[in-house]
Design a protein around this motif. Structure first.
Motif, mmCIF file in Angstrom:
data_model
loop_
_atom_site.group_PDB
_atom_site.id
_atom_site.type_symbol
_atom_site.label_atom_id
_atom_site.label_comp_id
_atom_site.label_asym_id
_atom_site.label_seq_id
_atom_site.Cartn_x
_atom_site.Cartn_y
_atom_site.Cartn_z
ATOM 1 N N GLY A 183 0.832 -1.189 0.000
ATOM 2 C CA GLY A 183 0.000 0.000 0.000
ATOM 3 C C GLY A 183 0.870 1.243 0.000
ATOM 4 N N HIS A 184 0.291 2.366 0.398
ATOM 5 C CA HIS A 184 0.964 3.662 0.290
ATOM 6 C C HIS A 184 2.226 3.784 1.144
ATOM 7 N N ASN A 185 2.265 3.176 2.309
ATOM 8 C CA ASN A 185 3.390 3.376 3.218
ATOM 9 C C ASN A 185 4.445 2.276 3.072
ATOM 10 N N LEU A 186 5.240 2.377 2.040
ATOM 11 C CA LEU A 186 6.273 1.372 1.776
ATOM 12 C C LEU A 186 7.310 1.285 2.883
ATOM 13 N N LEU A 187 7.693 2.411 3.410
ATOM 14 C CA LEU A 187 8.739 2.419 4.434
ATOM 15 C C LEU A 187 8.304 1.639 5.669
ATOM 16 N N ARG A 188 7.042 1.749 6.029
ATOM 17 C CA ARG A 188 6.537 1.031 7.201
ATOM 18 C C ARG A 188 6.221 -0.428 6.879
ATOM 19 N N ASP A 189 5.576 -0.663 5.715
ATOM 20 C CA ASP A 189 5.045 -1.985 5.409
ATOM 21 C C ASP A 189 6.000 -2.925 4.691
ATOM 22 N N ARG A 190 6.907 -2.385 3.897
ATOM 23 C CA ARG A 190 7.820 -3.214 3.108
ATOM 24 C C ARG A 190 9.234 -2.638 3.093
ATOM 25 N N PRO A 191 9.834 -2.428 4.271
ATOM 26 C CA PRO A 191 11.160 -1.790 4.302
ATOM 27 C C PRO A 191 12.242 -2.602 3.588
ATOM 28 N N ALA A 192 12.192 -3.915 3.681
ATOM 29 C CA ALA A 192 13.225 -4.737 3.036
ATOM 30 C C ALA A 192 13.132 -4.630 1.514
ATOM 31 N N GLU A 193 11.918 -4.673 0.980
ATOM 32 C CA GLU A 193 11.740 -4.570 -0.471
ATOM 33 C C GLU A 193 12.126 -3.186 -0.965
ATOM 34 N N LEU A 194 11.816 -2.162 -0.188
ATOM 35 C CA LEU A 194 12.199 -0.798 -0.540
ATOM 36 C C LEU A 194 13.718 -0.661 -0.560
ATOM 37 N N ALA A 195 14.377 -1.192 0.450
ATOM 38 C CA ALA A 195 15.842 -1.152 0.505
ATOM 39 C C ALA A 195 16.454 -1.920 -0.667
ATOM 40 N N ASP A 196 15.864 -3.054 -1.022
ATOM 41 C CA ASP A 196 16.362 -3.832 -2.159
ATOM 42 C C ASP A 196 16.263 -3.032 -3.456
ATOM 43 N N ALA A 197 15.154 -2.322 -3.652
ATOM 44 C CA ALA A 197 14.982 -1.517 -4.862
ATOM 45 C C ALA A 197 16.032 -0.407 -4.929
ATOM 46 N N LEU A 198 16.295 0.217 -3.796
ATOM 47 C CA LEU A 198 17.314 1.268 -3.750
ATOM 48 C C LEU A 198 18.704 0.710 -4.004
ATOM 49 N N ARG A 199 19.018 -0.407 -3.366
ATOM 50 C CA ARG A 199 20.327 -1.048 -3.577
ATOM 51 C C ARG A 199 20.526 -1.417 -5.037
ATOM 52 N N HIS A 200 19.508 -1.981 -5.639
ATOM 53 C CA HIS A 200 19.595 -2.395 -7.041
ATOM 54 C C HIS A 200 19.833 -1.174 -7.949
ATOM 55 N N ALA A 201 19.152 -0.092 -7.662
ATOM 56 C CA ALA A 201 19.306 1.125 -8.482
ATOM 57 C C ALA A 201 20.698 1.725 -8.337
ATOM 58 N N LEU A 202 21.314 1.552 -7.194
ATOM 59 C CA LEU A 202 22.632 2.157 -6.952
ATOM 60 C C LEU A 202 23.791 1.255 -7.400
ATOM 61 N N SER A 203 23.491 0.021 -7.743
ATOM 62 C CA SER A 203 24.583 -0.891 -8.131
ATOM 63 C C SER A 203 24.908 -0.795 -9.597
#
Length: 60
Positions: A40-60
């Motif tokens: 849902g709307h609050n990714l940081l609260r509900d899916r922090p691991a998936e959000l971090a994975d997306a950021l890591r992937h974008a920075l690699s």
């Protein structure tokens, strides 16, 4: 200076349309990527691991 943009959209977020996410591509000449996360709307609260994975992937 042009910078790539990562736009992240939660697939169940009814407040952000797919068109709004796609519009970010007009703001850069250095690439645009969209990450979709099942949540849902609050990714940081509900899916922090998936959000971090997306950021890591974008920075690699």
């Amino acid at each position: 200076m042009a910078s790539p943009i990562l736009a992240i959209r939660a697939t169940e977020d009814e407040t952000v349309a797919e068109e709004d996410i796609a519009a970010w591509s007009a703001l850069t000449t250095s690439g645009h990527t969209t990450a979709l996360i099942a949540a849902g709307h609050n990714l940081l609260r509900d899916r922090p691991a998936e959000l971090a994975d997306a950021l890591r992937h974008a920075l690699s």
